[in-house]
Design a protein around this motif. Sequence first.
Motif, PDB file in Angstrom:
ATOM      1  N   ARG A 189       0.661  -1.245  -0.224  1.00  0.00           N
ATOM      2  CA  ARG A 189       0.398  -0.028   0.524  1.00  0.00           C
ATOM      3  C   ARG A 189       0.816   1.037   0.130  1.00  0.00           C
ATOM      4  NH1 ARG A 189      -5.370   0.968   3.297  1.00  0.00           N
ATOM      5  NH2 ARG A 189      -5.440   3.045   3.458  1.00  0.00           N
ATOM      6  N   LEU A 190       0.605   2.089  -0.533  1.00  0.00           N
ATOM      7  CA  LEU A 190       1.634   3.452  -0.878  1.00  0.00           C
ATOM      8  C   LEU A 190       0.637   4.591  -0.569  1.00  0.00           C
ATOM      9  CD1 LEU A 190       3.105   2.499  -4.689  1.00  0.00           C
ATOM     10  CD2 LEU A 190       4.529   2.342  -2.169  1.00  0.00           C
ATOM     11  N   SER A 191       1.246   5.348  -0.382  1.00  0.00           N
ATOM     12  CA  SER A 191       0.647   6.365   0.136  1.00  0.00           C
ATOM     13  C   SER A 191       0.749   8.222   0.242  1.00  0.00           C
ATOM     14  CB  SER A 191      -0.707   6.939   2.115  1.00  0.00           C
ATOM     15  OG  SER A 191      -0.993   5.504   1.896  1.00  0.00           O
ATOM     16  N   GLY A 192      -0.296   9.171   0.055  1.00  0.00           N
ATOM     17  CA  GLY A 192       0.646  10.302  -0.349  1.00  0.00           C
ATOM     18  C   GLY A 192      -0.564  11.363  -0.962  1.00  0.00           C
ATOM     19  N   ASP A 193      -0.213  12.470  -0.203  1.00  0.00           N
ATOM     20  CA  ASP A 193      -1.300  13.516  -0.082  1.00  0.00           C
ATOM     21  C   ASP A 193      -1.785  13.765  -1.142  1.00  0.00           C
ATOM     22  OD1 ASP A 193      -0.759  14.333   2.264  1.00  0.00           O
ATOM     23  OD2 ASP A 193       1.512  15.120   1.078  1.00  0.00           O
ATOM     24  N   ALA A 194      -1.113  13.320  -2.959  1.00  0.00           N
ATOM     25  CA  ALA A 194      -2.820  13.654  -4.377  1.00  0.00           C
ATOM     26  C   ALA A 194      -1.593  12.710  -5.166  1.00  0.00           C
ATOM     27  CB  ALA A 194      -1.899  14.760  -4.681  1.00  0.00           C
ATOM     28  N   LEU A 195      -2.842  11.904  -5.802  1.00  0.00           N
ATOM     29  CA  LEU A 195      -2.037  10.957  -6.257  1.00  0.00           C
ATOM     30  C   LEU A 195      -2.751  11.938  -8.697  1.00  0.00           C
ATOM     31  CD1 LEU A 195      -2.316   7.764  -7.677  1.00  0.00           C
ATOM     32  CD2 LEU A 195      -4.546   8.085  -7.862  1.00  0.00           C
ATOM     33  N   LEU A 196      -1.524  11.868  -8.929  1.00  0.00           N
ATOM     34  CA  LEU A 196      -1.651  12.059 -10.217  1.00  0.00           C
ATOM     35  C   LEU A 196      -1.982  10.722 -11.559  1.00  0.00           C
ATOM     36  CD1 LEU A 196      -1.538  14.632 -12.918  1.00  0.00           C
ATOM     37  CD2 LEU A 196       1.288  13.820 -12.701  1.00  0.00           C
ATOM     38  N   LEU A 197      -3.574  11.315 -12.207  1.00  0.00           N
ATOM     39  CA  LEU A 197      -3.068   9.945 -13.522  1.00  0.00           C
ATOM     40  C   LEU A 197      -2.555  10.449 -13.995  1.00  0.00           C
ATOM     41  CD1 LEU A 197      -6.941   9.248 -12.553  1.00  0.00           C
ATOM     42  CD2 LEU A 197      -4.990   8.203 -12.022  1.00  0.00           C
ATOM     43  N   SER A 198      -1.583   9.257 -14.744  1.00  0.00           N
ATOM     44  CA  SER A 198      -0.678   9.813 -16.397  1.00  0.00           C
ATOM     45  C   SER A 198      -0.837   8.343 -16.966  1.00  0.00           C
ATOM     46  CB  SER A 198       0.354  10.215 -16.495  1.00  0.00           C
ATOM     47  OG  SER A 198       1.098   9.296 -14.992  1.00  0.00           O
ATOM     48  N   ILE A 199      -2.040   7.528 -17.394  1.00  0.00           N
ATOM     49  CA  ILE A 199      -2.460   6.663 -18.411  1.00  0.00           C
ATOM     50  C   ILE A 199      -2.370   6.160 -19.163  1.00  0.00           C
ATOM     51  CG2 ILE A 199      -2.641   5.601 -15.518  1.00  0.00           C
ATOM     52  CD1 ILE A 199      -5.627   5.725 -16.081  1.00  0.00           C
ATOM     53  N   GLY A 200      -2.179   7.657 -20.319  1.00  0.00           N
ATOM     54  CA  GLY A 200      -2.639   7.361 -21.517  1.00  0.00           C
ATOM     55  C   GLY A 200      -3.478   8.388 -21.683  1.00  0.00           C
ATOM     56  N   VAL A 201      -4.346   8.349 -22.871  1.00  0.00           N
ATOM     57  CA  VAL A 201      -5.428   9.325 -23.263  1.00  0.00           C
ATOM     58  C   VAL A 201      -6.343   8.212 -24.400  1.00  0.00           C
ATOM     59  CG1 VAL A 201      -4.127  11.259 -23.518  1.00  0.00           C
ATOM     60  CG2 VAL A 201      -4.641   9.886 -25.880  1.00  0.00           C
ATOM     61  N   THR A 202      -7.535   9.313 -23.929  1.00  0.00           N
ATOM     62  CA  THR A 202      -8.886   8.824 -24.449  1.00  0.00           C
ATOM     63  C   THR A 202      -9.671  10.319 -26.008  1.00  0.00           C
ATOM     64  OG1 THR A 202     -10.846   9.503 -23.385  1.00  0.00           O
ATOM     65  CG2 THR A 202      -9.195   7.057 -22.673  1.00  0.00           C
ATOM     66  N   PRO A 203      -9.964   9.207 -27.128  1.00  0.00           N
ATOM     67  CA  PRO A 203     -10.020  10.456 -28.324  1.00  0.00           C
ATOM     68  C   PRO A 203     -11.120  10.945 -28.171  1.00  0.00           C
ATOM     69  CG  PRO A 203     -10.157   7.890 -28.714  1.00  0.00           C
ATOM     70  CD  PRO A 203      -9.750   8.050 -27.375  1.00  0.00           C
ATOM     71  N   ASN A 204     -11.002  12.061 -28.357  1.00  0.00           N
ATOM     72  CA  ASN A 204     -12.531  13.081 -28.189  1.00  0.00           C
ATOM     73  C   ASN A 204     -13.453  12.204 -28.993  1.00  0.00           C
ATOM     74  OD1 ASN A 204     -12.113  13.791 -25.744  1.00  0.00           O
ATOM     75  ND2 ASN A 204     -10.906  15.336 -26.906  1.00  0.00           N
ATOM     76  N   THR A 205     -14.483  11.214 -29.397  1.00  0.00           N
ATOM     77  CA  THR A 205     -14.979  10.554 -30.549  1.00  0.00           C
ATOM     78  C   THR A 205     -16.455  10.593 -30.308  1.00  0.00           C
ATOM     79  OG1 THR A 205     -14.468   8.636 -30.131  1.00  0.00           O
ATOM     80  CG2 THR A 205     -13.103   9.593 -32.091  1.00  0.00           C
ATOM     81  N   ARG A 206     -16.441  10.548 -28.812  1.00  0.00           N
ATOM     82  CA  ARG A 206     -18.228  10.462 -28.461  1.00  0.00           C
ATOM     83  C   ARG A 206     -19.100  12.146 -28.320  1.00  0.00           C
ATOM     84  NH1 ARG A 206     -19.032   7.591 -22.953  1.00  0.00           N
ATOM     85  NH2 ARG A 206     -20.576   7.774 -22.788  1.00  0.00           N
ATOM     86  N   GLY A 207     -20.322  11.895 -29.245  1.00  0.00           N
ATOM     87  CA  GLY A 207     -20.875  12.860 -28.691  1.00  0.00           C
ATOM     88  C   GLY A 207     -20.488  13.788 -30.056  1.00  0.00           C
TER      89      GLY A 207
END
Length: 394
Positions: A189-207
């Motif tokens: 278990r790793l703990s911190g004050d904040a979490l940054l998600l940098s796991i790639g991108v998803t295309p803006n194709t919806r809608g």
Amino acid sequence: MRQADRFGLHLGEFSFDFGKAIERSREVVDRFRRGLAFLFRKNGIELVQGVGRLRDANTIEVEGHEAISARSIIIATGASPRLLPELALSKRIMTSRQALERKDLPQKILILGGGNIGLEFTSIYLAYGLEVTVVEQLPHILPREDAEIADMVAGILSKRGVVLKTGIGVEKVIENEREVSLLLANGERLSGDALLLSIGVTPNTRGIGLELLDIKTERGYISINEKMRTSLPNVYAIGDITGLLPLAHVAAAQGVIAADEIAGKKTLPLHYERIPRVTYSIPQIASVGLAEEELREKGVSYSVGRFPFSASGLGPATEETDGQVKLLFDSSYGSVLGAHIAGAEASELIAPLALSMESEGTIEEILGTIFAHPTMSEAIKEAALASRGMALNL
């Protein structure tokens, strides 16, 4: 600042204002936006701002405006940071988009994803004295880079205090009022004050109306040909939404091809493997062409040359000794198959190697070029010499 005493500089009391730095970064972005608006006006381009949606192959509906009709349409809606399923963003959980606007600094931050975006933010936070832990599910950080270069960068970051957890998946994200934690697949278990998600991108194709036109997509990205045409011949797509190489300079090059094609001008196809890729971390990482692992998988006969910046003329003089230049050449013809650099100014040093690949140059042109001394670029020629066992300063 880290090496100030080495240059005879003795600093007094030092402080920083991270909020000011964020404000300046936003001011720079705004300046570029104003510059683009000026170029639009200068070139007679009408800018219509609003949420748009394709009505048909020749019409775009924009909320609050009349529908726009055109002979050709270019889709450039980009991509957004990927999120974990059922995980909401909050004050403690953010993506790069929120991180670029956040003016306060946590003391300890967890970064999920060790690709280029994750490492760029790692360098920022490390420079401001934060405790940084990076978790990457794949075997090493920078999974799209040459493994040797990635391992070298990992060693440099570890020496500077970054905790790297690679080859480990995340089972759960736990957030409470005091902290955010990652429960790893190995039970840690790793703990911190904040979490940054940098796991790639998803295309803006919806809608945006793709389903109405039956435009072909693959994994959510719009499929295009070398002319940037989609499955509808008068509809084009460029940038991150194509899923080919999500970089700003790639999108710009694709845009030029699409515009020229619409205007009836001659176009040349992009060679994506010859386009430089850069990670603006400390140290910088830049590459073009194939990694050594890819050459092995393809069964290509190659030679490799390496030269560390610690042995260059300018590196020790400026205390920029981390990293190296690594060059891969075809054994038969001497053509440049790949170039991989980690170190100061890697983003600049990669350009002549990309030019060499695009012009189908060989090792002979590099060996025949006189590089200024002392410069970081001398390492390019030395790496080429090293591929033949002839390095002069190693």
